[in-house]
Enzyme design. Structure first.
Site, PDB file in Angstrom:
ATOM      1  N   CYS A  74       5.757   0.305  19.556  1.00 42.33           N
ATOM      2  CA  CYS A  74       5.044   0.688  18.343  1.00 42.33           C
ATOM      3  C   CYS A  74       5.696  -0.046  17.181  1.00 42.33           C
ATOM      4  O   CYS A  74       6.905   0.080  16.970  1.00 42.33           O
ATOM      5  CB  CYS A  74       5.146   2.203  18.145  1.00 42.33           C
ATOM      6  N   CYS A 185       0.478  -4.520  15.589  1.00 40.86           N
ATOM      7  CA  CYS A 185       0.336  -3.130  16.006  1.00 40.86           C
ATOM      8  C   CYS A 185      -0.080  -3.175  17.461  1.00 40.86           C
ATOM      9  O   CYS A 185      -0.982  -3.951  17.821  1.00 40.86           O
ATOM     10  CB  CYS A 185      -0.726  -2.412  15.161  1.00 40.86           C
TER      11      CYS A 185
END
EC number: 5.1.1.3
Length: 273
Positions: A74, A185
């Protein structure tokens, strides 16, 4: 440390599965334990301190399962929590930002690099700093794309709505004449065909998560902790703080595993803060 122990992966939701997919392909003998914090996503708009708290809760959950390495799959959590996790944990901790930055510089021909990510990652300047530290002559154009994660988490990433949202979001970035674009992302690779279509064939897309698995492989070898058995010792395990059936629907399609199973767990008490 037993070499047969699992590698832990953690993300705010299903996006980290883009990293897991590459790990399953590149490191087939390694066991994967994954947790996605879907109950509290998106992480992007949250304060960095809160993201750190959530990251430590996920890390503690995985550490209790005796993982041998932690991958922060992440970007928002990498930007907010990587240094603190490395300081606190007794195992190797790998983030996704440094590998993505290196790959972008290597791929770029004109040193004009775009970065798309969550608000939190863009606000941290983590990619900009990582790229400019390695090459101060580079031009970095950053843009937050807050609508992208919800498209993926709602399993709408192949829809006509997604196509329109991606086109509208990237309209201004396309005018910046970047030759390389970092998907900053881990949710964004699921939108890769739509992003590539908007940016055009002349722009190289960098999947920071996939690049991270190269680092994972190198660290396993360097520390001599790769699984040296011919097969996995333990089955893979997947956990979500959200709805397991929703997580499974996306994972089965993305990972190509029709029998994929995830378990629901609860972490902390700040789901709606």
């Amino acid at each position: 440390m037993a070499n047969e122990h699992a590698i832990g992966f953690m993300d705010s939701g299903v996006g980290g599965l883009t990293v897991v997919k590459q790990a399953l392909k590149q490191l087939p003998r390694e066991t994967v334990y994954f947790i996605g914090d879907q109950a509290r996503l998106p992480y992007g708009p949250r304060p960095a301190e809160q993201v750190r708290t959530f990251s430590f809760q996920m890390a503690d959950f995985l550490m209790a399962k005796q993982i041998k390495m932690l991958v922060i799959a992440c970007n928002t959590a990498t930007a907010a929590a990587l240094p603190a996790l490395r300081q606190q944990l007794s195992i190797p901790v790998i983030g996704v930002i440094a590998p993505g930055s290196r790959a972008a510089l290597k791929a770029s021909h004109r040193n004009r690099i775009g970065v798309i990510a969550t608000e939190g990652t863009i606000r941290s300047n983590a990619y900009r700093d990582a790229i400019l530290t390695k090459d101060p002559t580079a031009t970095v154009v950053s843009q937050a794309c807050p609508k992208f994660v919800p498209l993926v988490e709602s399993n709408e990433y192949q829809s006509t709505v997604a196509k329109r949202v991606v086109a509208e979001t990237l309209k201004q970035l396309k005018k910046q004449d970047v030759d390389t674009l970092v998907l900053g992302c881990t949710h964004y690779p699921l939108l890769r065909p739509l992003i590539q279509n908007v940016m055009g064939p002349g722009v190289t897309l960098i999947d920071s998560g996939a690049e991270t698995v190269n680092d994972v492989s190198a660290v396993l070898d360097y520390l001599d902790i790769a699984n040296d058995r011919s097969t996995k010792r333990y089955p893979d395990e997947y956990y979500t703080t959200g709805a397991a059936d929703q997580f499974e629907a996306i994972a089965r399609n993305w990972l190509g595993q029709p029998d994929f199973h995830a378990q629901h767990i609860d972490l902390g008490s700040e789901a709606n803060d």
